[in-house]
Design a protein around this motif. Structure first.
Motif, PDB file in Angstrom:
ATOM      1  N   ARG A 190      45.391  33.622  43.409  1.00  0.00           N
ATOM      2  CA  ARG A 190      46.306  33.156  41.539  1.00  0.00           C
ATOM      3  C   ARG A 190      45.174  33.087  40.562  1.00  0.00           C
ATOM      4  NH1 ARG A 190      50.420  31.850  44.894  1.00  0.00           N
ATOM      5  NH2 ARG A 190      49.908  30.040  44.719  1.00  0.00           N
ATOM      6  N   LEU A 191      44.763  31.888  40.828  1.00  0.00           N
ATOM      7  CA  LEU A 191      43.983  31.021  40.082  1.00  0.00           C
ATOM      8  C   LEU A 191      42.081  32.029  39.668  1.00  0.00           C
ATOM      9  CD1 LEU A 191      42.633  29.320  38.151  1.00  0.00           C
ATOM     10  CD2 LEU A 191      41.989  27.758  40.214  1.00  0.00           C
ATOM     11  N   SER A 192      41.751  33.096  40.901  1.00  0.00           N
ATOM     12  CA  SER A 192      41.132  34.058  40.933  1.00  0.00           C
ATOM     13  C   SER A 192      41.290  34.962  39.463  1.00  0.00           C
ATOM     14  CB  SER A 192      40.163  33.991  41.632  1.00  0.00           C
ATOM     15  OG  SER A 192      39.525  33.140  42.816  1.00  0.00           O
ATOM     16  N   GLU A 193      42.463  35.221  39.709  1.00  0.00           N
ATOM     17  CA  GLU A 193      42.874  36.618  38.975  1.00  0.00           C
ATOM     18  C   GLU A 193      42.985  36.143  37.864  1.00  0.00           C
ATOM     19  OE1 GLU A 193      45.587  37.987  41.129  1.00  0.00           O
ATOM     20  OE2 GLU A 193      44.448  38.697  42.325  1.00  0.00           O
ATOM     21  N   ALA A 194      43.200  34.693  37.286  1.00  0.00           N
ATOM     22  CA  ALA A 194      43.916  34.497  36.436  1.00  0.00           C
ATOM     23  C   ALA A 194      42.446  33.697  35.156  1.00  0.00           C
ATOM     24  CB  ALA A 194      44.869  32.679  36.411  1.00  0.00           C
ATOM     25  N   ILE A 195      41.329  33.165  36.206  1.00  0.00           N
ATOM     26  CA  ILE A 195      40.234  32.398  35.346  1.00  0.00           C
ATOM     27  C   ILE A 195      40.046  34.192  34.702  1.00  0.00           C
ATOM     28  CG2 ILE A 195      38.037  32.095  34.743  1.00  0.00           C
ATOM     29  CD1 ILE A 195      39.867  29.681  36.860  1.00  0.00           C
ATOM     30  N   THR A 196      40.283  35.569  35.638  1.00  0.00           N
ATOM     31  CA  THR A 196      38.714  37.128  35.451  1.00  0.00           C
ATOM     32  C   THR A 196      39.636  37.032  34.304  1.00  0.00           C
ATOM     33  OG1 THR A 196      38.063  36.431  37.490  1.00  0.00           O
ATOM     34  CG2 THR A 196      38.217  39.191  36.684  1.00  0.00           C
ATOM     35  N   ARG A 197      40.462  37.298  34.358  1.00  0.00           N
ATOM     36  CA  ARG A 197      41.606  38.141  33.242  1.00  0.00           C
ATOM     37  C   ARG A 197      41.084  37.431  31.723  1.00  0.00           C
ATOM     38  NH1 ARG A 197      46.365  37.984  35.743  1.00  0.00           N
ATOM     39  NH2 ARG A 197      46.638  36.136  35.649  1.00  0.00           N
ATOM     40  N   ILE A 198      40.830  36.372  31.689  1.00  0.00           N
ATOM     41  CA  ILE A 198      40.522  35.624  30.343  1.00  0.00           C
ATOM     42  C   ILE A 198      38.797  35.804  29.913  1.00  0.00           C
ATOM     43  CG2 ILE A 198      40.226  33.527  29.216  1.00  0.00           C
ATOM     44  CD1 ILE A 198      42.249  32.173  30.924  1.00  0.00           C
ATOM     45  N   ASP A 199      37.794  35.491  31.673  1.00  0.00           N
ATOM     46  CA  ASP A 199      36.763  35.916  30.713  1.00  0.00           C
ATOM     47  C   ASP A 199      36.316  37.363  30.729  1.00  0.00           C
ATOM     48  OD1 ASP A 199      34.185  35.123  31.544  1.00  0.00           O
ATOM     49  OD2 ASP A 199      33.949  36.077  33.686  1.00  0.00           O
ATOM     50  N   ALA A 258      30.266  26.720  35.927  1.00  0.00           N
ATOM     51  CA  ALA A 258      31.264  27.306  35.468  1.00  0.00           C
ATOM     52  C   ALA A 258      32.171  27.848  35.028  1.00  0.00           C
ATOM     53  CB  ALA A 258      29.745  29.287  35.891  1.00  0.00           C
ATOM     54  N   PHE A 259      33.032  26.516  36.073  1.00  0.00           N
ATOM     55  CA  PHE A 259      34.479  26.852  36.098  1.00  0.00           C
ATOM     56  C   PHE A 259      34.437  25.672  34.958  1.00  0.00           C
ATOM     57  CE2 PHE A 259      34.425  27.951  40.433  1.00  0.00           C
ATOM     58  CZ  PHE A 259      35.367  28.909  39.920  1.00  0.00           C
ATOM     59  N   THR A 260      34.119  24.967  34.224  1.00  0.00           N
ATOM     60  CA  THR A 260      34.292  23.831  33.407  1.00  0.00           C
ATOM     61  C   THR A 260      35.075  24.449  32.710  1.00  0.00           C
ATOM     62  OG1 THR A 260      32.092  23.699  32.787  1.00  0.00           O
ATOM     63  CG2 THR A 260      32.760  22.436  34.214  1.00  0.00           C
ATOM     64  N   LYS A 261      34.539  25.285  32.107  1.00  0.00           N
ATOM     65  CA  LYS A 261      35.503  26.164  30.975  1.00  0.00           C
ATOM     66  C   LYS A 261      36.785  26.336  31.111  1.00  0.00           C
ATOM     67  CE  LYS A 261      33.045  30.299  30.029  1.00  0.00           C
ATOM     68  NZ  LYS A 261      32.416  31.480  29.626  1.00  0.00           N
ATOM     69  N   PHE A 262      36.735  26.354  31.668  1.00  0.00           N
ATOM     70  CA  PHE A 262      38.528  27.134  32.494  1.00  0.00           C
ATOM     71  C   PHE A 262      39.266  26.185  32.482  1.00  0.00           C
ATOM     72  CE2 PHE A 262      35.955  30.444  33.283  1.00  0.00           C
ATOM     73  CZ  PHE A 262      36.015  31.655  31.996  1.00  0.00           C
ATOM     74  N   HIS A 263      38.910  24.323  32.430  1.00  0.00           N
ATOM     75  CA  HIS A 263      39.425  23.813  32.932  1.00  0.00           C
ATOM     76  C   HIS A 263      41.347  23.576  32.482  1.00  0.00           C
ATOM     77  CE1 HIS A 263      39.290  21.242  29.069  1.00  0.00           C
ATOM     78  NE2 HIS A 263      38.793  22.782  28.557  1.00  0.00           N
ATOM     79  N   ARG A 264      41.879  24.103  31.301  1.00  0.00           N
ATOM     80  CA  ARG A 264      43.150  24.443  30.892  1.00  0.00           C
ATOM     81  C   ARG A 264      43.397  26.023  32.305  1.00  0.00           C
ATOM     82  NH1 ARG A 264      43.480  21.257  26.800  1.00  0.00           N
ATOM     83  NH2 ARG A 264      42.033  20.699  25.449  1.00  0.00           N
ATOM     84  N   VAL A 265      43.016  26.382  32.415  1.00  0.00           N
ATOM     85  CA  VAL A 265      43.814  27.139  33.147  1.00  0.00           C
ATOM     86  C   VAL A 265      43.908  26.242  35.130  1.00  0.00           C
ATOM     87  CG1 VAL A 265      43.157  29.503  34.305  1.00  0.00           C
ATOM     88  CG2 VAL A 265      42.961  28.765  31.996  1.00  0.00           C
ATOM     89  N   ILE A 266      42.885  26.056  35.196  1.00  0.00           N
ATOM     90  CA  ILE A 266      42.818  25.487  35.960  1.00  0.00           C
ATOM     91  C   ILE A 266      43.840  24.081  36.358  1.00  0.00           C
ATOM     92  CG2 ILE A 266      41.137  24.255  38.052  1.00  0.00           C
ATOM     93  CD1 ILE A 266      38.915  25.892  36.638  1.00  0.00           C
ATOM     94  N   ALA A 267      43.683  23.319  35.238  1.00  0.00           N
ATOM     95  CA  ALA A 267      44.958  22.085  34.772  1.00  0.00           C
ATOM     96  C   ALA A 267      46.327  22.937  35.598  1.00  0.00           C
ATOM     97  CB  ALA A 267      44.614  21.532  34.044  1.00  0.00           C
ATOM     98  N   SER A 268      46.304  24.107  34.990  1.00  0.00           N
ATOM     99  CA  SER A 268      47.811  24.271  34.291  1.00  0.00           C
ATOM    100  C   SER A 268      48.376  24.880  35.845  1.00  0.00           C
ATOM    101  CB  SER A 268      47.750  25.785  33.987  1.00  0.00           C
ATOM    102  OG  SER A 268      49.642  26.113  33.591  1.00  0.00           O
TER     103      SER A 268
END
Length: 246
Positions: free
Chosen positions: A73-82, A187-197
């Motif tokens: 789920r997390l991978s999919e959420a990040i990939t959509r934004i990326d 590479a994950f750090t810019k998605f910190h808000r998504v990951i935190a959520s």
């Protein structure tokens, strides 16, 4: 493990070879097998890493482990934004990892590892679509079954990043001792808000980096990449005792 235990009953040269092997064979792996890594194995690795040095024993690390559906789920959420240039452009890094202005020799080393990797994968210079797709594989943890995220309380300062480096290295070496490989990923750090959520990480925790953990795919060409290291005499200066002159 008893931290005051004597060294294993191995000849000194064998013991040093084993330790050296674990350190020197640590590489950033970019293609993993789907072979599961049991939770008990992850915990064993973390038990070793927790003995890493830290200033006045602050132990500033906090680890979030993802696998299975949570990881998917997390991978999919990040990939959509990326994959959305508008949304991706709105992201901000939580801290400055890289310099704002690159100089030699650092920029040269960065470029070389990039082109060496793209060369193995047959990605031509200027092929932005394939470059983006390859970079995007970070967010699926390069196929690894386990992902880890490391956070640091925001009250801590620069010294805790030094502590964190030792913790991460210990973790990766402990993984090698178990036949596992890793890939530390800023590479994950810019998605910190998504990951935190997704992981319910509180606002007072800073995302330091992510990491993939698993068994390397021996048949993937990208895993044949071995980055170059400078010889010792290029980064070391020995200061011998100065003899007193009469």
């Amino acid at each position: 493990m008893n931290r005051l235990a004597a060294s294993p009953s191995l000849p000194p040269h064998v013991l040093s070879e084993v330790v050296d092997w674990a350190i020197t064979t640590r590489r950033s792996i970019r293609a993993f097998l789907p072979t599961p890594v049991p939770r008990e194995e992850v915990e064993a690795i973390l038990r070793v890493a927790r003995t890493s040095a830290s200033g006045v024993n602050t132990q500033p690390w906090r680890v979030h482990v993802v696998s299975g559906e949570a990881k998917q789920r997390l991978s999919e959420a990040i990939t959509r934004i990326d994959n959305d240039p508008v949304l991706s452009a709105q992201l901000q890094e939580p801290y400055d990892y890289y310099p704002s202005e690159w100089t030699s020799p650092f920029i040269d080393r960065r470029r070389k590892v990039g082109w060496d990797l793209y060369g193995l994968l047959g990605i031509a210079k200027g092929d932005k679509d394939r470059m983006h797709a390859q970079h995007g594989r970070n967010y699926s943890f390069f196929g690894a079954p386990v992902g880890l995220f490391f956070t640091l309380n925001r009250v801590m300062r620069t010294g805790s990043f030094l502590d964190y480096g030792m913790f991460l290295q210990s973790l990766m070496i402990a993984a090698r001792g178990r036949g596992l490989h890793t890939c530390p990923q800023v590479a994950f750090t810019k998605f910190h808000r998504v990951i935190a959520s997704h992981l319910a990480i509180p606002d007072d925790e800073l995302l330091v980096c992510g990491m993939s953990l698993g068994y390397a795919d021996p048949d993937s060409v990208e895993n044949s990449l071995v980055t170059e290291r400078e010889p010792v005499d290029r980064f070391t200066t020995y200061h011998d005792a100065i003899k007193e002159t009469q």
